[in-house]
Write a protein that holds these residues in place. Structure first.
Motif, mmCIF file in Angstrom:
data_model
loop_
_atom_site.group_PDB
_atom_site.id
_atom_site.type_symbol
_atom_site.label_atom_id
_atom_site.label_comp_id
_atom_site.label_asym_id
_atom_site.label_seq_id
_atom_site.Cartn_x
_atom_site.Cartn_y
_atom_site.Cartn_z
ATOM 1 N N LYS A 223 1.020 -1.204 -0.069
ATOM 2 C CA LYS A 223 0.058 -0.123 0.062
ATOM 3 C C LYS A 223 0.823 1.227 -0.082
ATOM 4 C CE LYS A 223 -4.566 1.059 -0.087
ATOM 5 N NZ LYS A 223 -5.171 0.403 -1.161
ATOM 6 N N GLU A 224 2.049 1.279 0.616
ATOM 7 C CA GLU A 224 2.739 2.381 0.826
ATOM 8 C C GLU A 224 3.484 2.762 -0.504
ATOM 9 O OE1 GLU A 224 3.016 4.476 3.386
ATOM 10 O OE2 GLU A 224 1.639 3.375 4.546
ATOM 11 N N ILE A 225 3.830 1.696 -1.310
ATOM 12 C CA ILE A 225 4.327 1.979 -2.295
ATOM 13 C C ILE A 225 3.567 2.477 -3.384
ATOM 14 C CG2 ILE A 225 5.787 1.078 -4.564
ATOM 15 C CD1 ILE A 225 7.144 -0.914 -2.616
ATOM 16 N N GLN A 226 2.208 1.970 -3.312
ATOM 17 C CA GLN A 226 1.129 2.303 -4.274
ATOM 18 C C GLN A 226 0.920 3.791 -3.966
ATOM 19 O OE1 GLN A 226 -2.326 -0.003 -3.623
ATOM 20 N NE2 GLN A 226 -3.329 0.986 -5.298
ATOM 21 N N LYS A 227 0.998 4.151 -2.889
ATOM 22 C CA LYS A 227 0.869 5.710 -2.613
ATOM 23 C C LYS A 227 1.826 6.544 -3.347
ATOM 24 C CE LYS A 227 -0.990 5.138 2.011
ATOM 25 N NZ LYS A 227 -0.463 5.250 3.295
ATOM 26 N N GLN A 228 3.046 5.989 -3.786
ATOM 27 C CA GLN A 228 3.849 6.623 -4.412
ATOM 28 C C GLN A 228 3.698 6.843 -5.977
ATOM 29 O OE1 GLN A 228 6.384 8.083 -2.670
ATOM 30 N NE2 GLN A 228 5.476 7.063 -0.933
ATOM 31 N N LEU A 229 2.748 6.096 -6.467
ATOM 32 C CA LEU A 229 2.231 6.137 -7.841
ATOM 33 C C LEU A 229 1.740 7.469 -8.346
ATOM 34 C CD1 LEU A 229 1.971 4.128 -10.158
ATOM 35 C CD2 LEU A 229 -0.289 3.590 -9.718
ATOM 36 N N GLY A 230 1.125 8.364 -7.367
ATOM 37 C CA GLY A 230 0.675 9.677 -7.831
ATOM 38 C C GLY A 230 1.921 10.508 -8.248
ATOM 39 N N ARG A 231 3.076 9.961 -7.752
ATOM 40 C CA ARG A 231 4.254 10.972 -8.126
ATOM 41 C C ARG A 231 5.020 10.579 -9.186
ATOM 42 N NH1 ARG A 231 7.481 10.495 -2.870
ATOM 43 N NH2 ARG A 231 8.863 11.786 -3.744
ATOM 44 N N ILE A 232 4.712 9.751 -9.906
ATOM 45 C CA ILE A 232 5.434 9.191 -11.144
ATOM 46 C C ILE A 232 4.820 9.934 -12.314
ATOM 47 C CG2 ILE A 232 5.723 7.266 -12.637
ATOM 48 C CD1 ILE A 232 6.776 6.193 -10.013
ATOM 49 N N ALA A 233 5.687 10.094 -13.305
ATOM 50 C CA ALA A 233 5.397 11.080 -14.328
ATOM 51 C C ALA A 233 4.368 10.473 -15.067
ATOM 52 C CB ALA A 233 6.716 11.226 -15.461
ATOM 53 N N ALA A 234 3.481 11.312 -15.644
ATOM 54 C CA ALA A 234 2.149 10.626 -16.476
ATOM 55 C C ALA A 234 2.450 9.468 -17.426
ATOM 56 C CB ALA A 234 1.491 11.953 -17.172
#
Ligand code: FA5
Length: 340
Positions: A46-57
């Motif tokens: 879940k923690e890693i999934q939260k980082q998904l928003g910070r990945i370039a489109a």
């Protein structure tokens, strides 16, 4: 966050999780591992999934796809660990307590002694040229009585001596009613109705009579009916066939006797007895087919004659295996049945 950092952390998570799931030894440690890696609130995934928003489109599709793959692989690792915990393992002790002891034997079914007897009797009679015929167990009065020359007022037709069916259309005992056949002699009629002589058949099957069970009687039992119709058949043929049958089934030293008797469908008639345990025991009835029966099925008694017999299958089986009580055959007691 860069795509490569994201993928690296996923990779590391997968390695850690697989290592932990592979080494759980109890339900508690399994649950702890599940919460740690797959927990819905603060689980590592879940923690890693939260980082998904910070990945370039433009990198998101690739990152999302990899995330899903890792999610599936962690779920599989969890499932596998859970299954392994349920299976008894060699480490449980029991399985390795005495590895050289024989295992629990498989219980194999086998053929009931009465069925074995039926097959044996068919085989002996087959060697004498008797083919097997069959007939229904639910019969009408024509085949069970009328065509066998058993008149309306004969005691054998008494409702108290037969299992008439409550569903039958006609009144009990009359034409149109139905009953469980009380003898396999019904098959004589059924065969003669559809075939022309020469005839040489046996029919083995169940019959039903409201007899009280005792050592030699049961309400359901089996008979072997024999019928031979040809030109110039005599009583000597009948006696020879029964003697040959008896010595084949019971051995050369069997004593057999024919006692004058009466059956409505044979004339003359005999009762067949075998010597057993210091006494004569009745095994069946027999005789020359009555001309009235031949006429009832459309044969010409001037042209053909024949003999018939009906033997109790259970009594034959009992005599051969020295069984003293017929009820043992139907008790369902495996200690008894497994001896045969
Ligand atoms: C008859 O049933 C005649 N249909 C036999 C026959 C056939 C005669 C062809 C002439 C020509 P009976 O009712 O006697 O006959 O029965 C024949 C045999 O069935 C008996 O000798 C006995 O071995 C067996 N039997 C009769 N009743 C029972 C029972 N309740 N339990 C076990 N066996 C029985």
């Amino acid at each position: 966050m860069s795509l490569s950092d994201f993928l690296d952390s996923l990779q590391k998570l997968q390695r850690d999780a697989q290592e932990v799931f592979a080494t759980v030894t109890s339900q508690e440690s399994l649950e702890a591992a599940r919460v740690r890696f797959l927990g819905a609130k603060n689980g590592a995934l879940k923690e890693i999934q939260k980082q998904l928003g910070r990945i370039a489109a433009e990198d998101k599709p690739q990152a999302g796809q990899r995330l899903n793959e890792i999610k599936r692989s962690l779920a599989d690792a969890f499932q596998q660990a859970a299954t392994l915990l349920e299976e008894p393992s060699v480490a449980d002790g029991k399985a390795v307590a005495a590895p050289t002891l024989p295992g629990t034997p498989l219980k194999l079914g086998h053929i009931h002694p009465v069925t074995q007897t039926i097959e044996h009797l068919k085989e002996i009679m087959g060697r004498m040229g008797f083919a097997t015929a069959e007939g229904p167990e639910v019969e009408d009065p024509w085949h069970n009585f009328v065509a066998l020359n058993i008149p309306e007022d004969h005691p054998a037709r008494d409702p108290l001596d037969n299992f008439y069916l409550a569903t039958a259309k006609g009144s009990v005992g009359e034409e149109g009613s139905q009953l469980l056949r009380s003898q396999t002699s019904t098959v004589q009629i059924r065969v003669m109705e559809v075939r022309r002589p020469p005839i040489r058949i046996v029919s083995l099957g169940r019959v039903y009579r409201p007899d009280d069970p005792d050592a030699t009687h049961f309400p359901m039992f089996h008979q072997m009916e024999g019928l031979l119709i040809d030109r110039q058949v005599t009583m000597a043929h009948l006696k020879t066939v029964l003697r040959v049958f008896a010595t084949n089934y019971l051995g050369k030293d069997v004593s057999i006797r024919f006692r004058p008797s009466f059956f409505p469908f044979t004339e003359p008639s005999v009762e067949v007895d075998f010597w057993w345990n210091d006494q004569w025991i009745e095994f069946g009835g027999a005789g020359m087919v009555d001309p009235a029966v031949l006429t009832a099925v459309g044969y010409d008694p001037e042209q053909v004659s024949g003999f018939a017999f009906g033997l109790g299958v259970e009594r034959l089986c009992m005599r051969r295996h020295n069984i003293t009580d017929i009820r043992d055959l139907y008790s369902g007691d495996m200690r008894f049945l497994s001896q045969f």
